[in-house]
Scaffold this motif. Structure first.
Motif, PDB file in Angstrom:
ATOM      1  N   UNK A 116      82.089 165.960  97.104  1.00 21.26           N
ATOM      2  CA  UNK A 116      82.824 165.885  98.388  1.00 21.26           C
ATOM      3  C   UNK A 116      82.371 164.669  99.192  1.00 21.26           C
ATOM      4  N   UNK A 117      83.324 164.006  99.818  1.00 21.52           N
ATOM      5  CA  UNK A 117      83.020 162.798 100.591  1.00 21.52           C
ATOM      6  C   UNK A 117      82.089 163.089 101.748  1.00 21.52           C
ATOM      7  N   UNK A 118      82.131 164.302 102.277  1.00 22.96           N
ATOM      8  CA  UNK A 118      81.284 164.637 103.416  1.00 22.96           C
ATOM      9  C   UNK A 118      79.801 164.670 103.052  1.00 22.96           C
ATOM     10  N   UNK A 119      79.500 164.901 101.775  1.00 25.09           N
ATOM     11  CA  UNK A 119      78.109 164.969 101.346  1.00 25.09           C
ATOM     12  C   UNK A 119      77.609 163.661 100.741  1.00 25.09           C
ATOM     13  N   UNK A 120      78.454 162.674 100.698  1.00 30.06           N
ATOM     14  CA  UNK A 120      78.058 161.391 100.122  1.00 30.06           C
ATOM     15  C   UNK A 120      77.461 160.485 101.200  1.00 30.06           C
ATOM     16  N   UNK A 121      76.562 159.570 100.796  1.00 30.29           N
ATOM     17  CA  UNK A 121      76.004 158.624 101.770  1.00 30.29           C
ATOM     18  C   UNK A 121      77.049 157.599 102.190  1.00 30.29           C
ATOM     19  N   UNK A 122      76.879 156.961 103.346  1.00 27.70           N
ATOM     20  CA  UNK A 122      77.846 155.946 103.791  1.00 27.70           C
ATOM     21  C   UNK A 122      77.829 154.730 102.879  1.00 27.70           C
ATOM     22  N   UNK A 123      78.985 154.077 102.823  1.00 25.93           N
ATOM     23  CA  UNK A 123      79.148 152.909 101.955  1.00 25.93           C
ATOM     24  C   UNK A 123      78.660 151.664 102.687  1.00 25.93           C
ATOM     25  N   UNK A 124      77.816 150.894 102.053  1.00 20.06           N
ATOM     26  CA  UNK A 124      77.308 149.652 102.629  1.00 20.06           C
ATOM     27  C   UNK A 124      78.237 148.503 102.267  1.00 20.06           C
ATOM     28  N   UNK A 125      78.679 147.779 103.272  1.00 17.56           N
ATOM     29  CA  UNK A 125      79.589 146.656 103.058  1.00 17.56           C
ATOM     30  C   UNK A 125      78.887 145.310 103.235  1.00 17.56           C
ATOM     31  N   UNK A 126      77.917 145.240 104.121  1.00 14.32           N
ATOM     32  CA  UNK A 126      77.311 143.957 104.481  1.00 14.32           C
ATOM     33  C   UNK A 126      75.944 143.718 103.844  1.00 14.32           C
ATOM     34  N   UNK A 127      75.322 144.739 103.259  1.00 12.45           N
ATOM     35  CA  UNK A 127      73.956 144.571 102.750  1.00 12.45           C
ATOM     36  C   UNK A 127      73.904 143.561 101.612  1.00 12.45           C
ATOM     37  N   UNK A 128      74.759 143.709 100.621  1.00 12.50           N
ATOM     38  CA  UNK A 128      74.696 142.829  99.459  1.00 12.50           C
ATOM     39  C   UNK A 128      75.032 141.376  99.787  1.00 12.50           C
ATOM     40  N   UNK A 129      76.142 141.084 100.482  1.00 11.15           N
ATOM     41  CA  UNK A 129      76.385 139.667 100.807  1.00 11.15           C
ATOM     42  C   UNK A 129      75.309 139.078 101.703  1.00 11.15           C
ATOM     43  N   UNK A 140      76.849 133.354  95.998  1.00 13.88           N
ATOM     44  CA  UNK A 140      77.127 132.746  94.698  1.00 13.88           C
ATOM     45  C   UNK A 140      78.428 133.285  94.111  1.00 13.88           C
ATOM     46  N   UNK A 141      78.662 134.576  94.263  1.00 11.60           N
ATOM     47  CA  UNK A 141      79.887 135.148  93.722  1.00 11.60           C
ATOM     48  C   UNK A 141      81.127 134.539  94.374  1.00 11.60           C
ATOM     49  N   UNK A 142      81.062 134.325  95.671  1.00  6.88           N
ATOM     50  CA  UNK A 142      82.198 133.723  96.376  1.00  6.88           C
ATOM     51  C   UNK A 142      82.443 132.298  95.886  1.00  6.88           C
ATOM     52  N   UNK A 296      80.413 137.815  88.081  1.00  2.00           N
ATOM     53  CA  UNK A 296      80.617 137.192  89.391  1.00  2.00           C
ATOM     54  C   UNK A 296      81.947 136.450  89.460  1.00  2.00           C
ATOM     55  N   UNK A 297      82.346 135.815  88.366  1.00  2.36           N
ATOM     56  CA  UNK A 297      83.620 135.083  88.351  1.00  2.36           C
ATOM     57  C   UNK A 297      84.793 136.028  88.568  1.00  2.36           C
ATOM     58  N   UNK A 298      84.709 137.230  88.018  1.00  7.70           N
ATOM     59  CA  UNK A 298      85.785 138.216  88.163  1.00  7.70           C
ATOM     60  C   UNK A 298      85.678 139.022  89.447  1.00  7.70           C
ATOM     61  N   UNK A 299      84.713 138.691  90.327  1.00  7.02           N
ATOM     62  CA  UNK A 299      84.549 139.290  91.654  1.00  7.02           C
ATOM     63  C   UNK A 299      84.200 140.773  91.592  1.00  7.02           C
ATOM     64  N   UNK A 300      83.432 141.166  90.579  1.00  4.68           N
ATOM     65  CA  UNK A 300      83.008 142.554  90.472  1.00  4.68           C
ATOM     66  C   UNK A 300      81.564 142.764  90.906  1.00  4.68           C
ATOM     67  N   UNK A 301      80.756 141.716  90.920  1.00  5.28           N
ATOM     68  CA  UNK A 301      79.352 141.876  91.280  1.00  5.28           C
ATOM     69  C   UNK A 301      78.834 140.628  91.983  1.00  5.28           C
ATOM     70  N   UNK A 302      77.843 140.845  92.837  1.00  3.60           N
ATOM     71  CA  UNK A 302      77.090 139.749  93.417  1.00  3.60           C
ATOM     72  C   UNK A 302      75.955 139.382  92.455  1.00  3.60           C
ATOM     73  N   UNK A 303      75.357 138.228  92.707  1.00  2.38           N
ATOM     74  CA  UNK A 303      74.250 137.800  91.867  1.00  2.38           C
ATOM     75  C   UNK A 303      73.078 138.773  91.957  1.00  2.38           C
TER      76      UNK A 303
END
Length: 476
Positions: A116-129, A140-142, A296-303
């Protein structure tokens, strides 16, 4: 400690070698279909602390099956029933038991979508970049996604979208056929627990991949958002299909950027191949390098995702490696089918300079009619290494008598007045150990030592008196 041995078959008919290896491995299988055989083995088994892990797998399987919505109850009960029957039948149980870590990873990955989404941790959007910019000075991925081309798309698609899913099976078959017997179980444990740990990390620490930043920017994400094929959508457009977009939009873990299991799987595959089959090291690591770029070229992962996945693979590779497989002895097979010992280049990790001149060791053209041998004292047995070649009458003042001077085409060396290779009757046999190569000055026997800071003389002429002193210099 007994050491396992891996044989590299030098056969001009590779299919015959594969067929022979297949026959050997099939002959070792337990073909029984009687569950009573497995029950008898279970009763005779002495349980250890390591068997507790199976209780963990059983508890985790009950949890994931409980929250599983598709297939619904009671159809989903067929899964544990078939698995139990497969374990009891010796023919299938010998494969299912080592594969439990892999099956646990698959079950965890699939059933995680029903959390259930209510029991999942919040999604981080800014940590990796942010970490990417701080650690590497740029995103690098960008940078890698700014220039695309159909040729580059295909080059990235092959390792990321095809080989990633097929190579684990290929590596399993290769290890089963040609590696020592414990290697396959070692591979199943390391590979399975690696992916299981990666998926658990992605569930507990969900992070948005680069494609999310390209589509939505840095706006907050939620679990209702579908996944994206990102650069693989160009492959769908190239072939006129929607396979990758459909697959990734319904992925169980769409925000599983960290760590990259693509890079983790490629890394551990390369580690296994390079460990058991060193001659293919450069090829498998070239594939790994291309896959790192493709993620990284296919925009699926950061370095940073790639680095984390590779580091995790190295950790599990060494963590699960049994002691019996740490130091392997490789016994290549010559062209005539006779097994020969490890060469000095393999023992000391030296570059074989004869290869640079187009001369194969143990070949008639390698000018190795004169034979030498070296015996090294191992932990439990001696390793005898034979090597040959023309020995220089004036070798350098060096503590490396094991290094064979490469034949020089521009000059002809002589040995006691005889031009050409050293005859067998002139060959000398010396027995040395690692201890005798250390502080050789303290181990002089009869006034001569093969390794000495006073100089290297081979072959020894008249035995020198150890107490003799050199004559004083004369004044002119």
């Amino acid at each position: 400690m007994s050491r396992n041995r891996t044989k590299f078959v030098g056969n001009s008919r590779p299919f015959a070698s594969i067929y022979n290896a297949l026959l050997i491995q099939v002959s070792r299988l337990d073909l029984s279909l009687s569950p009573s055989v497995t029950i008898a083995k279970l009763k005779a088994h002495e349980f250890t602390k390591g068997d507790i892990v199976y209780l963990f797998h059983a508890a985790a399987a009950v949890f994931w099956l409980y929250i599983m919505e598709k297939p619904a109850y009671p159809i989903k009960l067929v899964i544990p029933m078939l698995f139990t029957i497969g374990l009891l039948v010796p023919l299938t149980g010998q494969f299912l038991l080592p594969a439990i870590p892999v099956l646990a990873w698959v079950l965890t990955y699939y059933s995680s979508r029903f959390l259930p989404a209510s029991s999942r941790p919040p999604i981080s959007v800014t940590v990796l970049p942010t970490l990417e910019t701080v650690l590497y000075g740029a995103n690098i991925s960008d940078i890698l996604t700014r220039f695309t081309h159909p040729v580059l798309d295909v080059v990235a698609w092959l390792p990321y979208g095809i080989l990633h899913f097929s190579l684990p099976v290929v590596v399993s078959i290769i290890l089963w056929l040609f590696a020592p017997r414990p290697a396959l179980q070692y591979w199943a444990s390391a590979f399975g627990y690696l992916n299981l740990a990666g998926v658990v990390c992605q569930i507990l620490f969900p992070c948005a991949p680069p494609w999310y930043e390209l589509i939505y920017g840095l706006t907050p994400a939620n679990y209702g958002m579908p996944g994206s094929a990102a650069g693989l959508a160009r492959i769908d457009a190239l072939f006129g299909g929607t396979g990758y977009q459909t697959t990734f939009s319904g992925a169980p873990v769409p925000f599983g950027a960290f760590p990259s299991l693509h890079s983790a799987c490629a890394t551990i595959e390369a580690l296994f191949i390079s460990h058991f089959f060193p001659s293919y090291t450069r090829y498998v690591w070239a594939y790994v390098a291309v896959l790192y770029w493709a993620t990284m070229y296919l925009a699926h992962h950061y370095l940073i995702d790639v680095v984390a996945g590779a580091s995790l693979a190295v950790l599990f590779f060494h963590l699960f490696m049994p002691e019996s497989l740490r130091n392997l002895e490789y016994h290549p097979v010559s062209s005539n089918g006779a097994a020969r010992g490890r060469t000095k280049y393999e023992i000391y990790d030296l570059e074989d300079r004869r290869r640079n001149r187009g001369i194969r060791p143990e070949s008639p053209d390698s000018l190795s009619s004169g034979r030498r041998s070296l015996t090294l004292d191992g932990d439990s047995q001696d390793i005898t290494v034979s090597y040959g070649g023309i020995m220089s009458p004036n070798p350098p003042d060096s503590a490396a008598p094991l290094i064979l001077p490469s034949p020089l085409p521009r000059e002809v060396r002589t040995w006691k007045g005889v031009v050409g290779p050293v005859p067998d009757k002139q060959a000398h046999r010396h027995t040395a150990s690692i201890a005798s190569l250390i502080r050789a000055d303290d181990r002089v026997e009869g006034g001569w030592s093969p390794v000495s800071t006073k100089g290297f003389v081979f072959p020894p002429g008249k035995r020198l008196n150890a107490s003799a002193k050199p004559p004083p210099p004369q004044d002119h």
